[in-house]
Design a protein around this motif. Structure first.
Motif, mmCIF file in Angstrom:
data_model
loop_
_atom_site.group_PDB
_atom_site.id
_atom_site.type_symbol
_atom_site.label_atom_id
_atom_site.label_comp_id
_atom_site.label_asym_id
_atom_site.label_seq_id
_atom_site.Cartn_x
_atom_site.Cartn_y
_atom_site.Cartn_z
ATOM 1 N N CYS A 28 0.943 -1.070 -0.038
ATOM 2 C CA CYS A 28 0.119 0.057 -0.125
ATOM 3 C C CYS A 28 0.979 1.174 -0.232
ATOM 4 O O CYS A 28 2.087 1.038 0.247
ATOM 5 C CB CYS A 28 -0.972 0.013 1.303
ATOM 6 N N ARG A 29 0.294 2.456 -0.318
ATOM 7 C CA ARG A 29 0.989 3.345 -0.178
ATOM 8 C C ARG A 29 0.066 4.351 0.929
ATOM 9 O O ARG A 29 -1.026 4.535 0.872
ATOM 10 C CB ARG A 29 0.652 4.243 -1.511
ATOM 11 N N ALA A 30 0.943 4.923 1.875
ATOM 12 C CA ALA A 30 0.321 5.261 3.227
ATOM 13 C C ALA A 30 0.288 6.968 3.238
ATOM 14 O O ALA A 30 1.608 7.396 3.244
ATOM 15 C CB ALA A 30 0.853 4.687 4.580
ATOM 16 N N ALA A 31 -0.781 7.536 3.098
ATOM 17 C CA ALA A 31 -0.414 9.128 3.572
ATOM 18 C C ALA A 31 -0.884 9.267 4.980
ATOM 19 O O ALA A 31 -2.010 9.200 5.586
ATOM 20 C CB ALA A 31 -1.655 9.857 2.821
ATOM 21 N N THR A 32 0.188 9.240 5.813
ATOM 22 C CA THR A 32 0.002 9.079 7.270
ATOM 23 C C THR A 32 -0.206 10.707 7.835
ATOM 24 O O THR A 32 -0.576 10.291 8.984
ATOM 25 C CB THR A 32 1.593 8.630 7.894
ATOM 26 N N ARG A 89 -1.616 -8.765 5.110
ATOM 27 C CA ARG A 89 -2.573 -8.719 4.433
ATOM 28 C C ARG A 89 -2.144 -7.742 3.396
ATOM 29 O O ARG A 89 -1.830 -6.466 3.493
ATOM 30 C CB ARG A 89 -3.965 -8.235 5.276
ATOM 31 N N ASP A 90 -2.440 -8.325 2.164
ATOM 32 C CA ASP A 90 -2.099 -7.321 0.890
ATOM 33 C C ASP A 90 -3.173 -6.299 0.478
ATOM 34 O O ASP A 90 -4.364 -6.830 0.492
ATOM 35 C CB ASP A 90 -1.843 -8.408 -0.227
ATOM 36 N N LEU A 91 -2.800 -5.319 0.567
ATOM 37 C CA LEU A 91 -3.794 -4.326 0.139
ATOM 38 C C LEU A 91 -4.004 -3.925 -1.488
ATOM 39 O O LEU A 91 -4.505 -2.705 -1.643
ATOM 40 C CB LEU A 91 -3.709 -2.860 1.112
ATOM 41 N N GLY A 92 -3.320 -4.708 -1.990
ATOM 42 C CA GLY A 92 -3.361 -4.536 -3.627
ATOM 43 C C GLY A 92 -2.750 -3.235 -4.274
ATOM 44 O O GLY A 92 -3.391 -2.754 -5.283
ATOM 45 N N GLY A 93 -1.774 -2.434 -3.484
ATOM 46 C CA GLY A 93 -1.248 -1.389 -4.334
ATOM 47 C C GLY A 93 -2.163 -0.312 -3.932
ATOM 48 O O GLY A 93 -1.871 1.040 -4.251
ATOM 49 N N ARG A 94 -3.304 -0.288 -2.951
ATOM 50 C CA ARG A 94 -4.079 0.960 -2.572
ATOM 51 C C ARG A 94 -3.539 1.972 -1.940
ATOM 52 O O ARG A 94 -2.511 1.734 -0.989
ATOM 53 C CB ARG A 94 -5.543 0.505 -2.036
ATOM 54 N N LEU A 95 -4.224 3.037 -1.630
ATOM 55 C CA LEU A 95 -3.800 4.086 -0.917
ATOM 56 C C LEU A 95 -4.388 3.933 0.486
ATOM 57 O O LEU A 95 -5.684 3.766 0.635
ATOM 58 C CB LEU A 95 -4.262 5.415 -1.539
ATOM 59 N N VAL A 96 -3.770 4.324 1.741
ATOM 60 C CA VAL A 96 -4.226 4.219 2.985
ATOM 61 C C VAL A 96 -4.107 5.777 3.310
ATOM 62 O O VAL A 96 -3.104 5.998 3.559
ATOM 63 C CB VAL A 96 -3.501 3.238 3.920
ATOM 64 N N THR A 97 -5.393 5.960 4.271
ATOM 65 C CA THR A 97 -5.328 7.571 4.798
ATOM 66 C C THR A 97 -6.195 7.117 6.229
ATOM 67 O O THR A 97 -6.604 6.061 6.444
ATOM 68 C CB THR A 97 -6.210 8.190 4.373
#
Ligand code: DI6
Ligand code: FE
Length: 398
Positions: free
Chosen positions: A11-15, A52-60
């Motif tokens: 995933c890509r995380a916008a922390t 757990r694989d988030l499929g390359g999605r964005l997480v915020t």
């Protein structure tokens, strides 16, 4: 909530956890255990745990709507028609429409009715990744109905996976039976209702509407004095239609937030900066009443006042149940950056509610996450009327 540790990967995380652009971590990993974030960082440095694989999605961080009136009776579509024919928001209010027409419908509603009509609005927010919603009273304006609204708001939290924060807004309007006697209304209804709400644990904060069509700063100060005595934090609808100095008054009580702020001046901005009071920007209301004066975003930015963004969901001035749309409007109408809009609907919204356990992705905070079908966090404010949410993950308090 899972109690075994889970490492979210791919995933890509916008922390939002530091000043860097979105606090963005490419190819991130997030370790969650017992509802709390334990670790966030690059996947290559992550501790070992079941993945757990988030499929390359964005997480915020999950979104937070820090200013709503989702509990209320009826609707005001007829007033919408009147305003489109030329009547202003203030003219409708002074003619006995506006807030007072929602008061009649709310007084006629049971707790069950109020819950039933609020649920679809709450569901619309949740569907967009919202995990925390503030809900105000203020359409009862008698003791029983104010308490009923707050009970309905509390009941919502048992029906949906969401945190509800309640705000007592007894000083929202002067009801018809007290027309021309606002001070008597404050003494005989508003303050006793506030004490009753406090005793029943129904109010997390206290709000008011400081405006020519509502209450003066002196009247709001009396409500805030009582809130202070009870140990409840305050916030205020201030400078929405005119400048009465409400934001500075709120700041003098160390308010969590001052909200709307279209007519805020620089001394008001400075007072908010000194007190650490959050500016809650409500573009839905600006848009719906066709306001032309925008809040002083540049001054707020210059003075380092944190800006939150919320829906102000209400049947009159902001019949909008989309926080993503509020973020888009904050950018297009007020020139917030997409990053300010996202921080405004997460990090600074948490602060506007006095919540220190959520709003960014950082160790020790609740694992309230929104997983998006998006590449970049700017996409969240960019789209209009499209919901890119993949999933919410809800954490727990310590
Ligand atoms: N300002 C608002 O925008 C809402 N309340 C307030 O004090 C509007 C409430 C309404 O029109 O029903
Ligand atoms: Fe409001």
């Amino acid at each position: 909530m899972t109690s075994a540790p889970v490492l979210y990967v791919n995933c890509r995380a916008a922390t939002l956890a530091d000043e860097a652009a979105y606090g963005l971590i490419e190819d991130a990993a997030i370790l969650v255990e017992q509802g709390l974030i334990r670790w966030v960082g690059p996947r290559t440095e992550a501790p070992k745990a079941a993945e757990r694989d988030l499929g390359g999605r964005l997480v915020t961080p999950a979104l937070i709507d820090c200013h709503t009136h989702i509990v209320h009776g009826g609707h005001r579509a007829a007033e919408f028609e009147l305003r489109l024919k030329g009547a202003s928001y203030e003219e409708v209010a002074r003619a006995g429409g506006g807030i007072i027409s929602t008061v009649s419908a709310t007084r006629a509603a049971s707790v069950e009715d109020l819950v039933a009509t609020a649920l679809p609005r709450l569901d619309a927010l949740i569907a967009e990744g919202v995990s925390t919603v503030e809900v105000k009273s203020g359409y009862g304006l008698d003791i029983d109905t104010e308490l009923r609204m707050l009970r309905a708001a509390r009941a919502l939290a048992a029906l949906r996976p969401v945190t509800i924060r309640t705000t007592f807004l007894g000083a929202h309007a002067v009801p018809p039976e007290y027309k021309g006697r606002p001070d008597a209304y404050i003494d005989e209804i508003c303050l006793p209702a506030l004490r009753a709400a406090y005793e029943d644990g129904l109010a997390d904060a206290v709000d008011g509407f400081c405006e020519g069509i509502a209450f003066s700063t002196a009247q709001i100060a009396r409500v805030f004095d009582e809130a202070k005595r009870l140990g409840l934090p305050v916030k205020l609808h201030a400078e929405q239609l005119s400048n009465l100095g409400g934001a500075a008054l709120a700041a003098s009580y160390n308010a969590l937030s001052a909200d709307h702020l279209e007519y805020l001046d620089e001394p008001g901005v400075q007072a908010m900066a000194a007190a650490g009071t959050v500016a809650v920007i409500l573009p839905g209301a600006f848009y719906a009443i066709r306001e032309t004066q925008a809040p002083p975003i540049v001054l707020l930015r210059q003075h380092g006042v944190p800006m939150a963004v919320a829906t102000d969901m209400n049947p009159g001035s902001s019949p909008m149940t989309s926080l993503l749309l509020a973020m888009n409007m904050a950018c297009t109408l007020f020139r917030l950056t997409p990053e300010e809009a996202l921080r405004g609907a997460t990090q600074h919204a948490a602060r506007a509610l006095g919540l220190t356990d959520r709003g960014t992705l950082a160790p020790g905070l609740r694992a309230d996450l929104a997983i998006w079908n998006a590449d970049h966090p700017a996409e969240l404010a960019y789209r209009m009327g499209f919901n890119p949410l993949h999933q919410r993950i809800l954490g727990a308090s310590k």
